[in-house]
Design a protein around this motif. Structure first.
Motif, short mmCIF file in Angstrom:
data_model
loop_
_atom_site.label_atom_id
_atom_site.label_comp_id
_atom_site.label_asym_id
_atom_site.label_seq_id
_atom_site.Cartn_x
_atom_site.Cartn_y
_atom_site.Cartn_z
N VAL A 67 54.89 96.28 -56.79
CA VAL A 67 55.27 95.11 -57.65
C VAL A 67 54.60 93.95 -57.19
N PHE A 68 54.07 93.86 -56.09
CA PHE A 68 53.26 92.79 -55.44
C PHE A 68 51.69 93.20 -55.83
N ALA A 69 51.36 94.38 -55.98
CA ALA A 69 49.94 94.55 -56.44
C ALA A 69 49.41 94.11 -57.66
N PRO A 70 50.29 94.49 -58.89
CA PRO A 70 49.78 93.60 -60.09
C PRO A 70 49.83 92.36 -60.10
N ALA A 71 50.89 91.49 -59.22
CA ALA A 71 51.16 90.20 -59.13
C ALA A 71 49.67 89.61 -58.56
N LEU A 72 49.06 90.12 -57.46
CA LEU A 72 47.84 89.81 -56.83
C LEU A 72 46.58 90.27 -57.27
N LYS A 73 46.84 91.12 -58.64
CA LYS A 73 45.57 91.44 -59.32
C LYS A 73 44.91 92.46 -58.51
N ARG A 74 45.78 93.45 -57.77
CA ARG A 74 45.38 94.46 -56.93
C ARG A 74 45.83 95.91 -57.44
N SER A 75 45.21 96.94 -57.17
CA SER A 75 45.79 98.40 -57.41
C SER A 75 46.77 98.82 -56.51
N TYR A 76 47.63 99.54 -57.10
CA TYR A 76 48.43 100.01 -56.02
C TYR A 76 48.63 101.45 -55.75
N ASP A 77 48.32 102.00 -54.52
CA ASP A 77 47.66 103.36 -54.21
C ASP A 77 49.10 103.92 -53.57
#
Length: 638
Positions: free
Chosen positions: A293-303
């Motif tokens: 959930v933090f990944a899209p909030a920080l504009k990152r992709s989740y792996d």
């Protein structure tokens, strides 16, 4: 590589080290091929991986050495004063279990990590420091093959000793406000379930939603285990993801910013994992959910793979012996099954589905069929992938596997989300109604009627599937080399799949299943003298594979068959006894035999000496055998 280093030391296995070396060699050749222009960089990468391997070994050595030094200061059975800060609290049967953080014993200079305190009475709070007079009990290793290993279990929990309190001398300090609030919330919810639901359903919901296994009905627990759906009872990724995504979507519907939603959702899920006991599987799921959930909030992709590896690294660094925790291994193997085997199977099914869809069907009908089939096949592939990767562990723990578990899970899993959400909402609404008077009680009763209905359906499905012949195959405990070879065959299957050789890819898992199913348990001739306390019990496996017992009883061990002899027999791959010989009918020679007959164990022949003392105990035992259709033989010379 850190994990491989830990396992290589723990198992003291040259085979494990050999597998690791082969892995390093393959990786080295691959890096050399891909980085011809920068061979130096690839070499440094390999050296760093080797450093991680030896770091894992070093961490495991240091942890075990320190643990042994701490336990060397303890004497089993000694009475002493113990003080420690309460970290966790759980009610089990008529006792309350407290996990003590950094406990100290009077006269001992050693600083211990954790202890489990058993108290018959009193109610103390998380955060308080408690001073108790009682008895030290050191965790014991299993004395029989296949029996529960208490020492290994508590090593995985980083617990140095058990402490049976006789008298509480003092309880001081302030309550931990966060853990106290979580504990009170859990107790209130559990009491709500007990008030509004029958005892069996209340215990199931307390286990599934709150992680409190103390009130779980043993018969239901065994039923779920035998049917292959016991995983729904553990606080795991299934629970965390469903509850977490529900919270996250509610916050997003309230038009909160991404970062605020991620922070609030992640915090609530971490608190939920803490409330349910912070098991390794719950921590893994909560940690990975928070990252996702933090990944899209920080504009990152989740792996997925990175999240999985990082959560494992944190747990292993804290306690390398968490690898002995069944929940830890089940959790990670299940995610690996979803991410690798499940995705591979789903891709194969998708390709086949596309081919079938181009045979002249009308577009609207084709789309309806495709949309319905997609969800079903995705669920089926995920379920089969999880079963494929967790099968060796299931056999290592339960010495059997449920043959129809994949099909049963397809019926059970779609309802689990509804069960969890209605159970959680019904518990919260019920607590507000019973203890706050804010909502009407009938509302929570209506909501909790849904879990009650689903549990009833689950029980009927489990009993129906277990009534099918061959539903549970008792294959015994597989050897270490079998498990490693099985996973190597599974990896080979994935390799062939990605090389577009799908016809051969299925042969390797099939070979692994045959290996585990038919070679586990049988070792040829074997005689085992079982530890039964004050009594006698011997097991004999003939060259032909027939299972024989000679006596089996104890005058000081209760539940001898259930806790010692039955697990041993299952580990040997025996779901029946061909010949059970009885030397004489004293209770310390037949108590387990009587228990086995009451439990319904298949005994094909019961054998007495022709010259046995035919007293009352003999006639009672012979009558029990005849009532159950067991042939009775009187043995004589010749």
């Amino acid at each position: 590589m850190f994990l491989f280093g830990i396992l290589s030391y723990q198992e003291r296995s040259l085979f494990a080290i050999l597998v690791t070396s082969v892995f390093i060699l393959i990786l080295f050749l691959k890096i050399r091929k891909n980085r011809r222009n920068n061979f130096k960089r690839g070499t440094i990468y390999i050296l760093l991986l080797l450093a991680c391997f030896f770091l894992g070994m070093a961490r495991s050595v240091c942890f075990e050495t320190a643990k042994n030094q701490r336990r060397s200061q303890l004497s089993d059975g000694e009475n002493i004063l113990c003080s420690g800060r309460i970290l966790h609290k759980e009610k089990k049967n008529d006792k309350t279990l407290y996990t003590l953080q950094k406990p100290s014993l009077k006269g001992k200079s050693t600083s211990f990590h954790h202890a489990i305190l058993y108290l018959d009475s009193g109610d103390y709070y998380i955060g308080e420091t408690i001073l108790v007079y009682g008895t030290v009990k050191l965790p014991a290793s299993a004395e029989n093959y296949g029996n529960f290993d208490q020492k290994s279990y508590y090593d995985a929990l980083d617990t140095d000793f058990l402490f049976y309190g006789k008298e509480v001398r003092a309880a001081t300090g302030t309550k931990n406000p966060v853990r106290y609030a979580l504990g009170r919330f859990s107790e209130t919810m559990e009491e709500t379930y007990r008030t509004l639901l029958p005892e069996k359903e209340a215990g199931l919901l307390s286990t599934m939603v709150l992680g409190n296994r103390g009130s779980l009905d043993p018969e239901i627990k065994e039923l779920y285990q035998n049917a292959g759906i016991s995983h729904i009872l553990a606080i795991s990724g299934l629970h965390i993801s469903m509850i977490g995504m529900l919270l996250y979507r509610i916050l997003r519907k309230c038009r909160m910013p991404f970062l605020a939603c991620a922070f609030a959702g992640g915090t609530l899920i971490l608190l939920y994992a803490e409330m349910t006991g912070r098991s390794p599987s719950a921590f893994r799921a909560a940690f990975m959910f928070t990252l996702s959930v933090f990944a899209p909030a920080l504009k990152r992709s989740y792996d997925l793979w990175t999240g999985l590896a990082l959560s494992a690294l944190l747990l292993l660094a804290e306690n390398p012996e968490v690898t002995r925790n069944t929940g830890f291994v089940f959790s990670y193997l299940a995610v690996l099954g979803i991410a690798s085997a499940g995705k591979s199977i789903e891709e194969m099914l998708h390709q086949r589905r596309v081919k079938k869809a181009n045979k002249g069907l009308k577009e609207d009908l084709k789309n309806i069929i495709k949309s319905r089939m997609k969800g079903f096949l995705e669920t089926a592939s995920v379920s089969f992938g999880v079963q494929l990767t967790t099968l060796p562990l299931v056999m290592q723990v339960y010495y059997s596997f449920p043959l129809y578990a994949v099909v049963l899970n397809l019926l059970v899993l779609p309802l689990t989300g509804i069960l969890l959400i209605t159970g959680l909402i019904g518990g919260i609404f019920g607590s507000l109604a019973l203890y706050g008077g804010i909502l009407p009680v009938w509302l929570s009763e209506k909501i909790l009627f849904i879990p009650k209905l689903i549990f009833g359906l689950y029980e009927r499905l489990c009993r129906a599937f277990l009534s099918i012949p061959g539903s549970t195959l008792v294959c015994g405990k597989p050897e270490e080399w079998m498990v490693i070879l099985y996973f190597l065959l599974l990896l080979s299957s994935f390799f062939l799949f990605y090389k577009k050789r799908k016809k051969f890819a299925a042969l390797f898992p099939l070979g692994g299943l045959i290996l585990l199913g038919f070679l586990s348990g049988y070792r040829g001739f074997e005689l085992s003298m079982l530890s039964v306390g004050q009594g006698d019990g011997l097991y004999l496996q003939a060259d032909s594979g027939e299972h024989c017992m000679i006596d089996g009883g104890s005058s000081d061990v209760k539940g001898l068959y259930q806790y010692r002899i039955e697990p041993f027999l299952r580990a040997m791959g025996a779901d029946h006894v061909d010949w059970w010989f009885v030397s004489h009918a004293d209770n310390d020679h037949i108590s387990a035999l009587k228990e086995a007959m009451e439990e319904g164990l298949i005994i094909r022949h019961l054998v007495f000496s022709k010259y046995i003392l035919q007293d009352e105990a003999f006639h009672e035992l012979k009558g029990m055998a005849k009532d159950r259709g067991i042939p009775v033989h009187m043995m004589e010379p010749g």
